[in-house]
Design a protein around this motif. Structure first.
Motif, PDB file in Angstrom:
ATOM      1  N   GLU A  47       0.828  -1.203   0.000  1.00 61.60           N
ATOM      2  CA  GLU A  47       0.000   0.000   0.000  1.00 61.60           C
ATOM      3  C   GLU A  47       0.863   1.254   0.000  1.00 61.60           C
ATOM      4  O   GLU A  47       1.957   1.272   0.585  1.00 61.60           O
ATOM      5  CB  GLU A  47      -0.907   0.019   1.239  1.00 61.60           C
ATOM      6  N   LYS A  48       0.375   2.281  -0.652  1.00 59.90           N
ATOM      7  CA  LYS A  48       1.051   3.578  -0.637  1.00 59.90           C
ATOM      8  C   LYS A  48       1.122   4.102   0.784  1.00 59.90           C
ATOM      9  O   LYS A  48       0.186   3.976   1.564  1.00 59.90           O
ATOM     10  CB  LYS A  48       0.270   4.559  -1.510  1.00 59.90           C
ATOM     11  N   ALA A  49       2.273   4.682   1.137  1.00 65.37           N
ATOM     12  CA  ALA A  49       2.429   5.252   2.476  1.00 65.37           C
ATOM     13  C   ALA A  49       3.399   6.428   2.416  1.00 65.37           C
ATOM     14  O   ALA A  49       4.214   6.542   1.502  1.00 65.37           O
ATOM     15  CB  ALA A  49       2.947   4.202   3.447  1.00 65.37           C
ATOM     16  N   THR A  50       3.263   7.288   3.393  1.00 63.52           N
ATOM     17  CA  THR A  50       4.178   8.410   3.557  1.00 63.52           C
ATOM     18  C   THR A  50       4.792   8.303   4.937  1.00 63.52           C
ATOM     19  O   THR A  50       4.087   8.079   5.926  1.00 63.52           O
ATOM     20  CB  THR A  50       3.429   9.757   3.425  1.00 63.52           C
ATOM     21  N   TYR A  51       6.121   8.456   4.997  1.00 64.25           N
ATOM     22  CA  TYR A  51       6.807   8.356   6.285  1.00 64.25           C
ATOM     23  C   TYR A  51       7.423   9.696   6.640  1.00 64.25           C
ATOM     24  O   TYR A  51       8.291  10.201   5.924  1.00 64.25           O
ATOM     25  CB  TYR A  51       7.894   7.282   6.228  1.00 64.25           C
ATOM     26  N   PRO A  52       6.977  10.307   7.760  1.00 63.83           N
ATOM     27  CA  PRO A  52       7.481  11.625   8.136  1.00 63.83           C
ATOM     28  C   PRO A  52       8.708  11.594   9.038  1.00 63.83           C
ATOM     29  O   PRO A  52       9.271  12.643   9.358  1.00 63.83           O
ATOM     30  CB  PRO A  52       6.296  12.226   8.892  1.00 63.83           C
ATOM     31  N   GLY A  53       9.137  10.411   9.465  1.00 69.59           N
ATOM     32  CA  GLY A  53      10.243  10.305  10.413  1.00 69.59           C
ATOM     33  C   GLY A  53      11.589  10.658   9.789  1.00 69.59           C
ATOM     34  O   GLY A  53      11.757  10.691   8.571  1.00 69.59           O
ATOM     35  N   LEU A  54      12.540  10.896  10.656  1.00 66.45           N
ATOM     36  CA  LEU A  54      13.881  11.285  10.242  1.00 66.45           C
ATOM     37  C   LEU A  54      14.624  10.068   9.682  1.00 66.45           C
ATOM     38  O   LEU A  54      14.719   9.026  10.332  1.00 66.45           O
ATOM     39  CB  LEU A  54      14.618  11.851  11.449  1.00 66.45           C
ATOM     40  N   VAL A  55      15.154  10.218   8.473  1.00 64.34           N
ATOM     41  CA  VAL A  55      15.910   9.141   7.822  1.00 64.34           C
ATOM     42  C   VAL A  55      17.115   9.744   7.122  1.00 64.34           C
ATOM     43  O   VAL A  55      17.030  10.799   6.496  1.00 64.34           O
ATOM     44  CB  VAL A  55      15.030   8.382   6.798  1.00 64.34           C
ATOM     45  N   SER A  56      18.250   9.068   7.233  1.00 63.75           N
ATOM     46  CA  SER A  56      19.456   9.436   6.493  1.00 63.75           C
ATOM     47  C   SER A  56      19.721   8.376   5.434  1.00 63.75           C
ATOM     48  O   SER A  56      19.386   7.199   5.623  1.00 63.75           O
ATOM     49  CB  SER A  56      20.660   9.535   7.438  1.00 63.75           C
ATOM     50  N   LEU A  57      20.344   8.787   4.340  1.00 68.88           N
ATOM     51  CA  LEU A  57      20.712   7.797   3.331  1.00 68.88           C
ATOM     52  C   LEU A  57      21.732   6.804   3.875  1.00 68.88           C
ATOM     53  O   LEU A  57      21.874   5.705   3.325  1.00 68.88           O
ATOM     54  CB  LEU A  57      21.248   8.486   2.076  1.00 68.88           C
ATOM     55  N   THR A  58      22.438   7.160   4.936  1.00 70.39           N
ATOM     56  CA  THR A  58      23.322   6.182   5.588  1.00 70.39           C
ATOM     57  C   THR A  58      22.522   5.003   6.137  1.00 70.39           C
ATOM     58  O   THR A  58      23.081   3.919   6.347  1.00 70.39           O
ATOM     59  CB  THR A  58      24.111   6.813   6.744  1.00 70.39           C
ATOM     60  N   ASP A  59      21.236   5.185   6.358  1.00 72.35           N
ATOM     61  CA  ASP A  59      20.410   4.156   6.993  1.00 72.35           C
ATOM     62  C   ASP A  59      20.044   3.005   6.054  1.00 72.35           C
ATOM     63  O   ASP A  59      19.566   1.959   6.514  1.00 72.35           O
ATOM     64  CB  ASP A  59      19.127   4.770   7.556  1.00 72.35           C
ATOM     65  N   GLY A  64      32.268  -1.908  14.191  1.00 77.34           N
ATOM     66  CA  GLY A  64      33.004  -0.777  13.649  1.00 77.34           C
ATOM     67  C   GLY A  64      32.566  -0.355  12.263  1.00 77.34           C
ATOM     68  O   GLY A  64      33.014   0.684  11.759  1.00 77.34           O
ATOM     69  N   ALA A  65      31.690  -1.134  11.627  1.00 74.12           N
ATOM     70  CA  ALA A  65      31.191  -0.780  10.297  1.00 74.12           C
ATOM     71  C   ALA A  65      29.813  -0.129  10.406  1.00 74.12           C
ATOM     72  O   ALA A  65      29.063  -0.379  11.350  1.00 74.12           O
ATOM     73  CB  ALA A  65      31.113  -2.018   9.414  1.00 74.12           C
ATOM     74  N   ALA A  66      29.488   0.718   9.435  1.00 72.32           N
ATOM     75  CA  ALA A  66      28.165   1.342   9.325  1.00 72.32           C
ATOM     76  C   ALA A  66      27.686   1.920  10.652  1.00 72.32           C
ATOM     77  O   ALA A  66      26.532   1.750  11.043  1.00 72.32           O
ATOM     78  CB  ALA A  66      27.154   0.331   8.783  1.00 72.32           C
ATOM     79  N   VAL A  67      28.566   2.648  11.329  1.00 74.72           N
ATOM     80  CA  VAL A  67      28.270   3.108  12.688  1.00 74.72           C
ATOM     81  C   VAL A  67      27.198   4.199  12.723  1.00 74.72           C
ATOM     82  O   VAL A  67      26.636   4.482  13.790  1.00 74.72           O
ATOM     83  CB  VAL A  67      29.540   3.608  13.396  1.00 74.72           C
ATOM     84  N   ASP A  68      26.906   4.824  11.587  1.00 82.25           N
ATOM     85  CA  ASP A  68      25.894   5.881  11.553  1.00 82.25           C
ATOM     86  C   ASP A  68      24.655   5.439  10.784  1.00 82.25           C
ATOM     87  O   ASP A  68      23.927   6.263  10.221  1.00 82.25           O
ATOM     88  CB  ASP A  68      26.486   7.146  10.917  1.00 82.25           C
ATOM     89  N   SER A  69      24.405   4.141  10.757  1.00 78.48           N
ATOM     90  CA  SER A  69      23.291   3.573  10.010  1.00 78.48           C
ATOM     91  C   SER A  69      22.288   2.945  10.960  1.00 78.48           C
ATOM     92  O   SER A  69      22.659   2.155  11.834  1.00 78.48           O
ATOM     93  CB  SER A  69      23.819   2.517   9.030  1.00 78.48           C
ATOM     94  N   TYR A  70      21.016   3.294  10.781  1.00 77.93           N
ATOM     95  CA  TYR A  70      19.935   2.800  11.634  1.00 77.93           C
ATOM     96  C   TYR A  70      18.845   2.205  10.753  1.00 77.93           C
ATOM     97  O   TYR A  70      18.336   2.866   9.853  1.00 77.93           O
ATOM     98  CB  TYR A  70      19.356   3.934  12.495  1.00 77.93           C
ATOM     99  N   SER A  71      18.481   0.970  11.028  1.00 80.11           N
ATOM    100  CA  SER A  71      17.509   0.275  10.193  1.00 80.11           C
ATOM    101  C   SER A  71      16.112   0.879  10.329  1.00 80.11           C
ATOM    102  O   SER A  71      15.623   1.107  11.436  1.00 80.11           O
ATOM    103  CB  SER A  71      17.452  -1.201  10.568  1.00 80.11           C
ATOM    104  N   PHE A  72      15.467   1.097   9.174  1.00 80.94           N
ATOM    105  CA  PHE A  72      14.053   1.478   9.172  1.00 80.94           C
ATOM    106  C   PHE A  72      13.221   0.391   8.481  1.00 80.94           C
ATOM    107  O   PHE A  72      12.187   0.658   7.870  1.00 80.94           O
ATOM    108  CB  PHE A  72      13.842   2.850   8.513  1.00 80.94           C
ATOM    109  N   LEU A  73      13.659  -0.872   8.616  1.00 79.19           N
ATOM    110  CA  LEU A  73      12.951  -1.987   7.995  1.00 79.19           C
ATOM    111  C   LEU A  73      11.481  -2.022   8.391  1.00 79.19           C
ATOM    112  O   LEU A  73      10.613  -2.323   7.567  1.00 79.19           O
ATOM    113  CB  LEU A  73      13.630  -3.311   8.371  1.00 79.19           C
ATOM    114  N   ARG A  74      11.199  -1.689   9.639  1.00 73.95           N
ATOM    115  CA  ARG A  74       9.797  -1.749  10.087  1.00 73.95           C
ATOM    116  C   ARG A  74       8.910  -0.788   9.308  1.00 73.95           C
ATOM    117  O   ARG A  74       7.710  -1.035   9.137  1.00 73.95           O
ATOM    118  CB  ARG A  74       9.723  -1.479  11.592  1.00 73.95           C
TER     119      ARG A  74
END
Length: 515
Positions: free
Chosen positions: A385-397, A413-423
Motif C-alpha cells: 500500500e502507498k504510504a508516507t513516512y514523516p520520520g527522520l531518515v538518512s541515506l546512511t540508513d 566498527g562498520a556502518a556506525v551511523d546507520s539505523y535500520s528502518f525496515l519496520r
C-alpha cells in the motif's frame, strides 16, 4: 467480561492471517529481493510532481513510485555535496569520520577509503547477491601514471600524466562490486572516459575542446560562470564543463544514455535464481544540463527541468526492463539524490519553480535545501500500500536496513551511523529509527537536528548560498538555532533565546563527531 478464542481458531487465524511484519521478514530471507538504487545527481525534493504539486516538471515514473510505495518526507543525504554523500550511502557512515571523504574531489583524486572497509555492496555480496554499478563513481581511483607520480591535471593545458592504457589499480571492484561501468566523477569534471571493470574504454584521449568549442555565438554568462575558467567549455547557464582529456568516442551529451544502457544490460544478465544489487548513480541533472531532444522545452523549469524529465525516464526504463524479465515484483527499487538541487533564488523567481520545495538553501548548504532529498521506495511483493513516512531518515540508513532485511550481521566498527528502518517498509509508519542526525556542508560547517531543534555551529549557509560564512559580531550570536518543525525555512534564529538548548546540542554534536 473477557472473551477467549478457542485454541484451534486462534491457530487457524494466525496461519491464514499472519502478522504482516513477521511474514515479510521471513519471506525476505527465503526469497531475498533484488535491490536497485537509482541515485540522481543534484536533484531536488520539489522536482518530483507527486511530492510538490507546484512542480513545473512532469515526472510520471517517479509519481508512480510514490503511488505504489513509500515516500519519505524527512529524508536527508549525509552531506550536501557529491563525494561525502556517496561515501555515506555506501558505507553507512558520516564522511567526516574519514577526512579524505569529507570534501568534494576531482577526477584524478585517489580513493577516499581503504579497501578493507565494508561497503553496502560487500555486505550484499556476502549475502549471496551479484553486485554491479553503472554510473558516476566520484569516490576516487588509483590511476597509473606515465611518470610514476600521483595523477594530476594541468588546468592550463587540460592534460594529465595518467597512462590511460593501463587499468586503475583500485576502483569499485575493490569495494564489493562484481561488475563496474563508471564515469570517474561529475560530468563537468575531467577525465571524460568510461571504465569497465577498471579498464579505460577507448584510451587514446583527446581534449574536450578538440570536439566542443569553448563558446557559442549566443553564449551569455550567468551566475554559474564562477565555477569554470576561460579554458572551460561554457555555452549557457548550466551548460558547461571543465577543460580536460576525453576519449575520442565519448560525448558529454550521450553520457546519461550510455550509463542507462549499461545499467539495463546488467539487469538483462540477471535471473530470478540469484538476487542482484544494482547501484545506478546518474550523472544528471548535475551540470552540464543537456536534455534529450525528446524533452527539450517540455518542462516549465528551463533546461534543468527538461533534464529532470530525462531522469524520470531512466526510472521508467529500469522498471520496464525488470518487468520484461519478470523481476519487478520482487525488486526493492529505491530512488534518491545525493544532495539538494543547485537552484538559487534567481531560478526560483525566474521559473516559479522551487526545486528544494519549502526549505531554505540549496546544494552545498548546511540549511535543509542542501541535504533534504527525495527518497522513494517501491517493492510490489513487499510494499502493498502507498504510504508516507514523516520520520527522520538518512541515506546512511539504507545499509543497516538492507542488513536487517537479509538478517546479515554488520561487523563491529562498520556502518556506525546507520539505523535500520525496515519496520517502515513492513508497514509501521509510526516507527522511529533515529532521533538525531548530523549535517555537513560543502565548506565543513556542521549542524545537528532532533525532532524539535536544528543547531548550526556557525553563521551563514556554509555552502553555495551567499553569505557562505559570517564572523559573529562581538557579543552576538555565534551560531543558529531553529525550531525546525515549525520553521522549515530556518528564518527565526533562536540561538540567543535558548542558551541551554544550544549548549546541549553543541555537546551532542561534538560527541558524535569525536566519540
Amino acid at each position: 467480561m473477557k472473551y477467549y478464542l478457542p485454541a484451534f481458531l486462534f491457530v487457524f487465524l494466525m496461519v491464514c492471517f499472519p502478522d504482516p511484519a513477521q511474514a515479510q521478514h521471513i519471506d525476505s530471507k527465503t526469497n531475498p529481493p533484488n535491490i536497485v538504487i537509482i541515485f540522481a545527481d543534484d536533484m531536488g525534493y520539489g522536482d518530483v510532481r507527486a511530492l510538490n504539486p507546484l512542480s513545473r516538471i512532469e515526472t510520471p515514473a517517479l509519481d508512480r513510485m510514490v503511488a505504489e510505495g513509500i515516500s519519505f518526507t524527512n529524508a536527508h543525504a549525509s552531506a550536501s555535496v557529491c563525494t561525502p554523500s556517496r561515501f555515506g550511502l555506501l558505507t553507512g557512515e558520516y564522511a567526516f569520520r574519514t577526512p579524505e571523504a569529507a570534501r568534494g574531489i576531482g577526477g584524478f583524486t585517489p580513493p577516499v577509503w581503504g579497501t578493507n572497509r565494508i561497503s553496502m555492496a560487500t555486505m550484499l555480496q556476502n549475502a549471496g547477491y551479484r553486485t554491479g554499478i553503472a554510473g558516476k563513481w566520484h569516490l576516487g581511483l588509483d590511476w597509473l601514471t606515465r611518470d610514476g607520480k600521483p595523477a594530476v591535471l594541468d588546468a592550463e593545458s587540460g592534460h594529465s600524466n595518467v597512462d590511460y592504457s593501463q587499468p586503475v589499480q583500485v576502483g569499485p571492484n575493490d569495494f564489493g562490486f562484481d561488475y563496474s561501468f563508471i564515469h570517474p566523477a561529475s560530468l563537468d569534471i575531467p577525465p571524460y572516459v568510461f571504465l569497465e571493470n577498471h579498464r579505460i574504454l577507448d584510451p587514446e584521449v583527446i581534449l574536450t575542446t578538440d570536439v566542443y568549442p569553448r563558446r557559442r555565438e549566443d553564449t551569455e554568462f550567468s551566475w554559474d560562470k564562477k565555477h569554470s575558467n576561460d579554458q572551460a567549455v561554457y555555452w549557457d547557464k548550466g551548460v558547461w564543463w571543465r577543460q580536460g582529456e576525453m576519449s575520442p568516442s565519448f560525448r558529454v551529451e550521450d553520457c546519461l544514455d550510455e550509463i542507462t544502457a549499461q545499467g539495463l544490460a546488467f539487469i538483462e544478465r540477471q535471473s530470478a535464481e540469484t538476487p542482484f544489487f544494482l547501484y545506478m548513480p546518474l550523472t544528471g541533472p548535475h551540470t552540464p544540463w543537456l536534455p534529450s531532444e525528446e524533452h527539450k522545452g517540455k518542462s516549465g523549469a528551463g533546461v534543468y527541468g527538461d533534464f529532470v524529465m530525462d531522469i524520470d525516464q531512466v526510472v521508467a526504463k529500469v522498471k520496464e526492463q525488470l518487468r520484461r524479465q519478470g523481476l519487478l515484483e520482487n525488486t526493492l527499487l529505491i530512488f534518491s539524490s545525493d544532495n539538494g538541487a543547485y537552484w538559487p533564488e534567481e531560478e526560483i523567481l525566474l521559473y516559479g519553480h522551487d526545486s528544494n520545495r519549502g526549505v531554505r538553501g540549496q546544494k552545498g548548504d548546511v540549511w535543509d535545501g542542501g541535504h533534504r532529498v527525495p527518497l522513494l521506495i517501491s517493492w510490489p511483493k513487499g510494499i502493498k500500500e502507498k504510504a508516507t513516512y514523516p520520520g527522520l531518515v538518512s541515506l546512511t540508513d539504507l545499509f543497516a536496513t538492507f542488513a536487517d532485511l537479509l538478517d546479515q550481521e554488520i561487523p563491529e566498527g562498520a556502518a556506525v551511523d546507520s539505523y535500520s528502518f525496515l519496520r517502515v517498509l513492513q508497514g509501521d509508519t509510526g516507527f522511529v529509527s533515529r532521533t538525531e542526525m548530523v549535517h555537513h556542508s560543502s565548506s565543513g560547517m556542521y549542524a545537528i537536528r532532533t525532532p524539535e531543534w536544528k543547531f548550526i555551529d556557525g553563521l551563514g549557509s556554509g555552502g553555495f548560498t551567499y553569505p557562505g560564512r559570517l564572523e559573529p559580531e562581538k557579543g552576538g550570536r555565534g551560531g543558529q538555532l531553529y525550531r525546525i518543525g515549525e520553521d522549515p525555512m530556518e528564518k527565526d534564529n533562536l540561538y540567543a533565546d535558548y542558551p541551554r538548548v544550544v549548549e546541549q546540542l553543541k555537546a551532542q554534536l561534538e560527541e558524535i563527531k569525536n566519540p
